[in-house]
Design a protein around this motif. Structure first.
Motif, PDB file in Angstrom:
ATOM      1  N   SER A 196       0.810  -1.266  -0.003  1.00 15.09           N
ATOM      2  CA  SER A 196      -0.020  -0.112   0.086  1.00 15.09           C
ATOM      3  C   SER A 196       0.677   1.400  -0.036  1.00 15.09           C
ATOM      4  N   VAL A 197       1.355   1.870  -1.105  1.00 14.27           N
ATOM      5  CA  VAL A 197       2.030   2.924  -1.450  1.00 14.27           C
ATOM      6  C   VAL A 197       1.150   3.841  -2.427  1.00 14.27           C
ATOM      7  N   ARG A 198       1.415   5.191  -2.347  1.00 21.81           N
ATOM      8  CA  ARG A 198       0.585   5.903  -3.338  1.00 21.81           C
ATOM      9  C   ARG A 198       1.263   6.006  -4.788  1.00 21.81           C
ATOM     10  N   ALA A 199       2.556   5.711  -4.772  1.00 19.72           N
ATOM     11  CA  ALA A 199       3.375   5.899  -6.093  1.00 19.72           C
ATOM     12  C   ALA A 199       4.677   5.437  -5.783  1.00 19.72           C
ATOM     13  N   ALA A 200       5.520   4.789  -6.703  1.00 18.69           N
ATOM     14  CA  ALA A 200       6.700   4.322  -6.795  1.00 18.69           C
ATOM     15  C   ALA A 200       8.004   4.978  -7.814  1.00 18.69           C
ATOM     16  N   VAL A 201       8.779   4.981  -7.348  1.00 16.36           N
ATOM     17  CA  VAL A 201      10.001   5.464  -8.170  1.00 16.36           C
ATOM     18  C   VAL A 201      10.921   4.327  -8.228  1.00 16.36           C
ATOM     19  N   PHE A 202      11.472   4.402  -9.312  1.00 16.25           N
ATOM     20  CA  PHE A 202      12.621   3.194  -9.345  1.00 16.25           C
ATOM     21  C   PHE A 202      13.867   3.665 -10.207  1.00 16.25           C
ATOM     22  N   SER A 203      14.849   3.051  -9.681  1.00 20.99           N
ATOM     23  CA  SER A 203      16.315   3.617 -10.160  1.00 20.99           C
ATOM     24  C   SER A 203      16.912   2.408 -10.759  1.00 20.99           C
ATOM     25  N   ALA A 204      17.321   2.448 -11.834  1.00 23.85           N
ATOM     26  CA  ALA A 204      18.115   1.256 -12.425  1.00 23.85           C
ATOM     27  C   ALA A 204      17.669  -0.196 -12.228  1.00 23.85           C
ATOM     28  N   PRO A 205      16.417  -0.565 -12.320  1.00 19.99           N
ATOM     29  CA  PRO A 205      15.626  -1.435 -11.658  1.00 19.99           C
ATOM     30  C   PRO A 205      16.222  -2.867 -12.205  1.00 19.99           C
ATOM     31  N   MET A 206      16.579  -3.740 -11.033  1.00 17.89           N
ATOM     32  CA  MET A 206      17.013  -5.169 -11.545  1.00 17.89           C
ATOM     33  C   MET A 206      16.047  -5.943 -11.966  1.00 17.89           C
ATOM     34  N   TRP A 207      15.196  -5.601 -13.039  1.00 17.59           N
ATOM     35  CA  TRP A 207      14.092  -6.510 -13.707  1.00 17.59           C
ATOM     36  C   TRP A 207      14.814  -7.813 -14.550  1.00 17.59           C
ATOM     37  N   GLY A 208      16.256  -7.435 -14.865  1.00 17.41           N
ATOM     38  CA  GLY A 208      17.131  -8.643 -15.576  1.00 17.41           C
ATOM     39  C   GLY A 208      18.416  -8.166 -15.218  1.00 17.41           C
ATOM     40  N   ILE A 209      19.314  -9.206 -15.275  1.00 13.79           N
ATOM     41  CA  ILE A 209      20.764  -9.196 -14.913  1.00 13.79           C
ATOM     42  C   ILE A 209      21.457  -8.985 -16.452  1.00 13.79           C
ATOM     43  N   ALA A 210      22.453  -8.036 -16.216  1.00 14.35           N
ATOM     44  CA  ALA A 210      23.204  -7.759 -17.749  1.00 14.35           C
ATOM     45  C   ALA A 210      23.952  -8.980 -17.734  1.00 14.35           C
ATOM     46  N   MET A 211      23.990  -9.809 -18.939  1.00 17.94           N
ATOM     47  CA  MET A 211      24.749 -10.700 -19.296  1.00 17.94           C
ATOM     48  C   MET A 211      24.484 -11.106 -20.856  1.00 17.94           C
ATOM     49  N   ALA A 212      25.530 -11.584 -21.588  1.00 20.06           N
ATOM     50  CA  ALA A 212      25.230 -11.972 -22.654  1.00 20.06           C
ATOM     51  C   ALA A 212      23.896 -12.787 -22.891  1.00 20.06           C
ATOM     52  N   ALA A 213      23.221 -12.695 -23.882  1.00 19.03           N
ATOM     53  CA  ALA A 213      22.031 -13.696 -24.082  1.00 19.03           C
ATOM     54  C   ALA A 213      22.340 -15.025 -23.969  1.00 19.03           C
ATOM     55  N   TRP A 214      23.466 -15.578 -24.715  1.00 23.59           N
ATOM     56  CA  TRP A 214      23.815 -16.741 -24.777  1.00 23.59           C
ATOM     57  C   TRP A 214      24.236 -17.592 -23.267  1.00 23.59           C
ATOM     58  N   MET A 215      24.423 -16.534 -22.388  1.00 26.73           N
ATOM     59  CA  MET A 215      25.011 -17.133 -21.170  1.00 26.73           C
ATOM     60  C   MET A 215      23.911 -17.229 -20.055  1.00 26.73           C
ATOM     61  N   ARG A 216      22.371 -16.750 -20.245  1.00 25.15           N
ATOM     62  CA  ARG A 216      21.513 -16.672 -19.457  1.00 25.15           C
ATOM     63  C   ARG A 216      21.064 -18.128 -19.296  1.00 25.15           C
ATOM     64  N   PRO A 217      20.603 -19.031 -20.110  1.00 27.71           N
ATOM     65  CA  PRO A 217      20.367 -20.462 -19.779  1.00 27.71           C
ATOM     66  C   PRO A 217      21.485 -21.142 -19.176  1.00 27.71           C
ATOM     67  N   MET A 218      22.715 -20.761 -19.530  1.00 26.76           N
ATOM     68  CA  MET A 218      23.828 -21.595 -18.946  1.00 26.76           C
ATOM     69  C   MET A 218      23.819 -21.163 -17.274  1.00 26.76           C
TER      70      MET A 218
END
Length: 315
Positions: A145-167
């Motif tokens: 229960s918050v009225r609004a949200a601010v996000f800074s550089a959100p970790m909604w994915g981790i920076a790595m090469a696409a081929w590395m993700r399944p590995m």
């Protein structure tokens, strides 16, 4: 149930450089883990729940608390389990480890009890940075229960090469099966990034003064520092990011800020999420690195002015 007995915790105001009146409290989550929250209580316009990123601690946001107080808001900053002065899961304190990201939601519930016990100014708003933005998004989807949200550089994915993700997923899952999830993720170690890295070429900020502010903190109080993540943390993070990507955006007004030079989190999921967030907006900060709240004075002012504008629009 959460135990919040207003038990004072150590608070290093000298390195936080925050507004007057700062204090910290020990909190015990429902599963028995002890965490810490710092409070800068004065703010007639409301209270900002500041969700810190991986490796971070409450004192790092002392100057941010000053920026928020100047705009009328109290601040609560959290030492999530496994970092800062909160309990750490492993005997090697420098390994950042959790079994799953649901554990952080238990920490948040303890913080909300503290906010109520202290009678902090209402309404509540959320400001989440990096890993804290991942925790925050899950909380919003769960009805925080918050009225609004601010996000800074959100970790909604981790920076790595696409081929590395399944590995990475496969290796981290295999490590869990073999009882090795507590070990450092490949390429990481005990060293704290800010303490061991020079300003030139760092991936966090372009501002030398803010770089020295962060470095001085972990030098003065090495007990706050944290090294690399465990293999288990990486698996938990990738699992949580995947799960969140499959869920619709919450109905909370939101502004997300992302530096154009971001190298820590994956910008792709941020753009996708914000494109589908009704009542949400994405702001790209030209030239900024990962730590927008630790960037140049002009960028910091733009960020906090933008946050306050959103909060005032949702009183």
């Amino acid at each position: 149930m959460n135990d919040v007995s207003l038990n004072p915790a150590p608070f290093f105001g000298d390195i936080a450089d925050g507004p007057e009146g700062g204090a910290a409290y020990w909190l015990t989550a429902a599963d028995g883990v002890r965490i810490r929250a710092a409070v800068w209580p004065d703010g007639a316009a409301g209270t900002v729940l500041l969700f810190t990123g991986r490796t971070e601690y409450a004192e790092k946001y002392g100057q941010s608390a000053t920026d928020l107080r100047q705009r009328g808001y109290a601040t609560v900053a959290i030492d999530w389990r496994g970092q800062g002065l909160a309990d750490r899961a492993l005997s090697d304190r420098m390994v950042g480890h959790v079994e799953g990201f649901a554990e952080y939601q238990a920490d948040l519930q303890a913080v909300l009890v503290l906010v109520a016990r202290l009678g902090l100014p209402q309404p509540l708003y959320m400001l989440g940075h990096s890993m804290g933005a991942c925790i925050g998004l899950r909380a919003l989807m769960g009805g925080l229960s918050v009225r609004a949200a601010v996000f800074s550089a959100p970790m909604w994915g981790i920076a790595m090469a696409a081929w590395m993700r399944p590995m990475a997923m496969a290796v981290s899952q295999l490590s869990a099966w073999l009882g090795q999830s507590h070990r450092f993720a490949p390429g990481t170690a005990q060293q704290t990034y800010v303490a061991e890295t020079g300003f030139g070429g760092n991936v966090l900020t372009t501002d030398p003064d803010m770089w020295m502010y962060m470095k001085a903190q972990v030098t003065a109080r090495p007990e706050l520092a944290l090294g690399g993540p465990s293999v288990g943390w990486v698996h938990a993070a990738l699992t949580e990011c995947r799960a969140l990507s499959l869920m619709p955006a919450p109905g909370v007004p939101c502004v997300t800020w992302l530096g154009s030079s971001e190298q820590v989190v994956d910008p792709g999921p941020v753009h996708l999420r914000m494109a589908g967030w009704r009542g949400g907006r994405l702001e790209i900060v030209p030239g900024a690195e990962h730590e927008i709240m630790m960037e140049t004075p002009a960028r910091r002012a733009m960020f906090f002015d933008g946050a306050a504008t959103l909060f005032r629009a949702n009183p």
